[in-house]
Design a protein around this motif. Sequence first.
Motif, PDB file in Angstrom:
ATOM      1  N   ALA A   3       3.809   4.060 -16.067  1.00 50.86           N
ATOM      2  CA  ALA A   3       2.751   2.820 -16.663  1.00 50.86           C
ATOM      3  C   ALA A   3       3.236   1.562 -16.377  1.00 50.86           C
ATOM      4  CB  ALA A   3       2.194   3.159 -18.141  1.00 50.86           C
ATOM      5  N   MET A   4       4.698   1.428 -16.661  1.00 59.02           N
ATOM      6  CA  MET A   4       5.056  -0.064 -16.635  1.00 59.02           C
ATOM      7  C   MET A   4       5.312  -0.435 -14.979  1.00 59.02           C
ATOM      8  SD  MET A   4       8.040  -0.123 -19.650  1.00 59.02           S
ATOM      9  CE  MET A   4       9.053   0.621 -18.593  1.00 59.02           C
ATOM     10  N   GLU A   5       5.556   0.508 -14.285  1.00 56.14           N
ATOM     11  CA  GLU A   5       5.447   0.406 -12.838  1.00 56.14           C
ATOM     12  C   GLU A   5       4.265   0.132 -12.165  1.00 56.14           C
ATOM     13  OE1 GLU A   5       8.258   0.318 -10.428  1.00 56.14           O
ATOM     14  OE2 GLU A   5       9.795   0.877 -12.143  1.00 56.14           O
ATOM     15  N   ALA A   6       3.152   0.587 -12.746  1.00 58.16           N
ATOM     16  CA  ALA A   6       1.728   0.500 -12.252  1.00 58.16           C
ATOM     17  C   ALA A   6       1.561  -1.004 -12.762  1.00 58.16           C
ATOM     18  CB  ALA A   6       0.803   1.174 -12.803  1.00 58.16           C
ATOM     19  N   GLU A   7       1.931  -1.419 -13.814  1.00 51.23           N
ATOM     20  CA  GLU A   7       1.553  -2.871 -14.367  1.00 51.23           C
ATOM     21  C   GLU A   7       2.477  -3.983 -13.530  1.00 51.23           C
ATOM     22  OE1 GLU A   7      -0.534  -4.252 -16.635  1.00 51.23           O
ATOM     23  OE2 GLU A   7      -1.530  -2.407 -16.819  1.00 51.23           O
ATOM     24  N   SER A   8       3.701  -3.510 -13.345  1.00 52.00           N
ATOM     25  CA  SER A   8       4.482  -4.523 -12.308  1.00 52.00           C
ATOM     26  C   SER A   8       4.014  -4.688 -11.068  1.00 52.00           C
ATOM     27  CB  SER A   8       5.875  -3.988 -12.382  1.00 52.00           C
ATOM     28  OG  SER A   8       6.220  -2.778 -11.612  1.00 52.00           O
ATOM     29  N   ILE A   9       3.328  -3.704 -10.499  1.00 50.75           N
ATOM     30  CA  ILE A   9       2.788  -3.896  -9.123  1.00 50.75           C
ATOM     31  C   ILE A   9       1.498  -4.828  -9.127  1.00 50.75           C
ATOM     32  CG2 ILE A   9       1.664  -2.522  -7.420  1.00 50.75           C
ATOM     33  CD1 ILE A   9       3.633  -0.371  -7.678  1.00 50.75           C
ATOM     34  N   GLN A  10       0.760  -4.372 -10.270  1.00 49.96           N
ATOM     35  CA  GLN A  10      -0.573  -4.986 -10.626  1.00 49.96           C
ATOM     36  C   GLN A  10      -0.903  -5.141 -11.752  1.00 49.96           C
ATOM     37  OE1 GLN A  10      -3.606  -3.855  -7.649  1.00 49.96           O
ATOM     38  NE2 GLN A  10      -5.213  -4.788  -8.837  1.00 49.96           N
ATOM     39  N   GLN A  11      -1.155  -6.438 -12.246  1.00 44.36           N
ATOM     40  CA  GLN A  11      -1.407  -6.466 -13.780  1.00 44.36           C
ATOM     41  C   GLN A  11      -2.721  -6.076 -14.059  1.00 44.36           C
ATOM     42  OE1 GLN A  11       0.804  -7.946 -15.504  1.00 44.36           O
ATOM     43  NE2 GLN A  11      -0.234  -7.681 -17.558  1.00 44.36           N
ATOM     44  N   GLY A  12      -2.641  -5.095 -15.063  1.00 46.86           N
ATOM     45  CA  GLY A  12      -3.946  -4.221 -15.482  1.00 46.86           C
ATOM     46  C   GLY A  12      -4.279  -3.130 -14.715  1.00 46.86           C
ATOM     47  N   TRP A  13      -3.554  -2.620 -13.610  1.00 47.36           N
ATOM     48  CA  TRP A  13      -3.645  -1.655 -13.110  1.00 47.36           C
ATOM     49  C   TRP A  13      -3.615  -0.196 -13.788  1.00 47.36           C
ATOM     50  CZ3 TRP A  13      -0.322   1.124  -8.761  1.00 47.36           C
ATOM     51  CH2 TRP A  13      -1.099   1.790  -7.963  1.00 47.36           C
ATOM     52  N   LYS A  23       0.877  -1.212  -0.088  1.00 47.71           N
ATOM     53  CA  LYS A  23       0.026  -0.070  -0.029  1.00 47.71           C
ATOM     54  C   LYS A  23       0.836   1.094  -0.076  1.00 47.71           C
ATOM     55  CE  LYS A  23      -3.970  -2.062   2.151  1.00 47.71           C
ATOM     56  NZ  LYS A  23      -4.980  -1.951   3.193  1.00 47.71           N
ATOM     57  N   VAL A  24       1.986   1.133   0.680  1.00 50.68           N
ATOM     58  CA  VAL A  24       2.838   2.277   0.806  1.00 50.68           C
ATOM     59  C   VAL A  24       3.400   2.650  -0.625  1.00 50.68           C
ATOM     60  CG1 VAL A  24       5.027   3.241   1.764  1.00 50.68           C
ATOM     61  CG2 VAL A  24       3.237   2.379   3.255  1.00 50.68           C
ATOM     62  N   LEU A  25       4.070   1.396  -1.102  1.00 51.28           N
ATOM     63  CA  LEU A  25       4.613   1.550  -2.565  1.00 51.28           C
ATOM     64  C   LEU A  25       3.408   1.844  -3.639  1.00 51.28           C
ATOM     65  CD1 LEU A  25       7.150   0.878  -3.690  1.00 51.28           C
ATOM     66  CD2 LEU A  25       6.401  -1.232  -4.423  1.00 51.28           C
ATOM     67  N   LYS A  26       2.367   1.631  -3.373  1.00 52.44           N
ATOM     68  CA  LYS A  26       1.153   2.110  -4.346  1.00 52.44           C
ATOM     69  C   LYS A  26       1.003   3.511  -4.143  1.00 52.44           C
ATOM     70  CE  LYS A  26      -1.428  -2.254  -5.230  1.00 52.44           C
ATOM     71  NZ  LYS A  26      -2.677  -2.882  -4.977  1.00 52.44           N
ATOM     72  N   ALA A  27       0.827   3.853  -2.923  1.00 54.12           N
ATOM     73  CA  ALA A  27       0.757   5.324  -2.692  1.00 54.12           C
ATOM     74  C   ALA A  27       1.629   6.287  -3.093  1.00 54.12           C
ATOM     75  CB  ALA A  27       0.413   5.566  -1.121  1.00 54.12           C
ATOM     76  N   ALA A  28       2.998   5.893  -3.062  1.00 57.13           N
ATOM     77  CA  ALA A  28       4.200   6.518  -3.553  1.00 57.13           C
ATOM     78  C   ALA A  28       4.257   6.576  -5.071  1.00 57.13           C
ATOM     79  CB  ALA A  28       5.533   6.012  -3.165  1.00 57.13           C
ATOM     80  N   LEU A  29       3.640   5.387  -5.889  1.00 51.95           N
ATOM     81  CA  LEU A  29       3.462   5.552  -7.302  1.00 51.95           C
ATOM     82  C   LEU A  29       2.511   6.439  -7.672  1.00 51.95           C
ATOM     83  CD1 LEU A  29       4.544   4.557  -9.964  1.00 51.95           C
ATOM     84  CD2 LEU A  29       3.282   2.570  -9.460  1.00 51.95           C
ATOM     85  N   MET A  30       1.254   6.418  -6.904  1.00 54.37           N
ATOM     86  CA  MET A  30       0.304   7.359  -7.342  1.00 54.37           C
ATOM     87  C   MET A  30       0.809   8.943  -7.039  1.00 54.37           C
ATOM     88  SD  MET A  30      -2.839   5.387  -5.722  1.00 54.37           S
ATOM     89  CE  MET A  30      -4.118   6.183  -6.452  1.00 54.37           C
ATOM     90  N   ARG A  31       1.509   9.285  -6.155  1.00 53.26           N
ATOM     91  CA  ARG A  31       2.107  10.514  -5.953  1.00 53.26           C
ATOM     92  C   ARG A  31       3.049  10.805  -7.086  1.00 53.26           C
ATOM     93  NH1 ARG A  31       0.232  13.945  -4.259  1.00 53.26           N
ATOM     94  NH2 ARG A  31       1.792  14.987  -4.359  1.00 53.26           N
TER      95      ARG A  31
END
Length: 145
Positions: free
Chosen positions: A86-96, A27-35
């Motif tokens: 976009a690639m980082e988002a896909e690597s965290i969760q497929q289709g994200w 969740k922390v990693l996703k939040a940082a990627l969203m920022r």
Amino acid sequence: MDSIFTENLSKRMYLDLKQLEQKVNDKVLKAALMRRGAESIRRTLKLREITPHFLALYQQGSIGDELFKNFEIHSRLQEEELKEVAMEAESIQQGWATTFFPIVQEICFNEALRRRLNVLDDRGVELNKLWNGLHATATATAAEL
């Protein structure tokens, strides 16, 4: 070459979290990627906003080739940053990535709105102080008469 923007702290924070030896909560990693994504969207929108003005200045000869090439390089770098996000988002969760960008765009717009509201609040406080000062001066002058 001088950067158009200041350092991308959101990107640096995300990369630092990702490179930590100990596992970071997803969740922390996703939040940082969203920022990071929101900052990338903001920079992309800003570049798109100033592109016509930059082109007009370049065509008029008001800016030189070096500055214009610097601008073009930064525009391409920003496009690559969006692809990387976009690639980082896909690597965290497929289709994200398909839902990721509308969310970070909303975050970006909300932050812009918050900045504008804060400016208006600050301006209101300043005008209120000015009004109170003028009112006090007018009252004192009326009392003297």
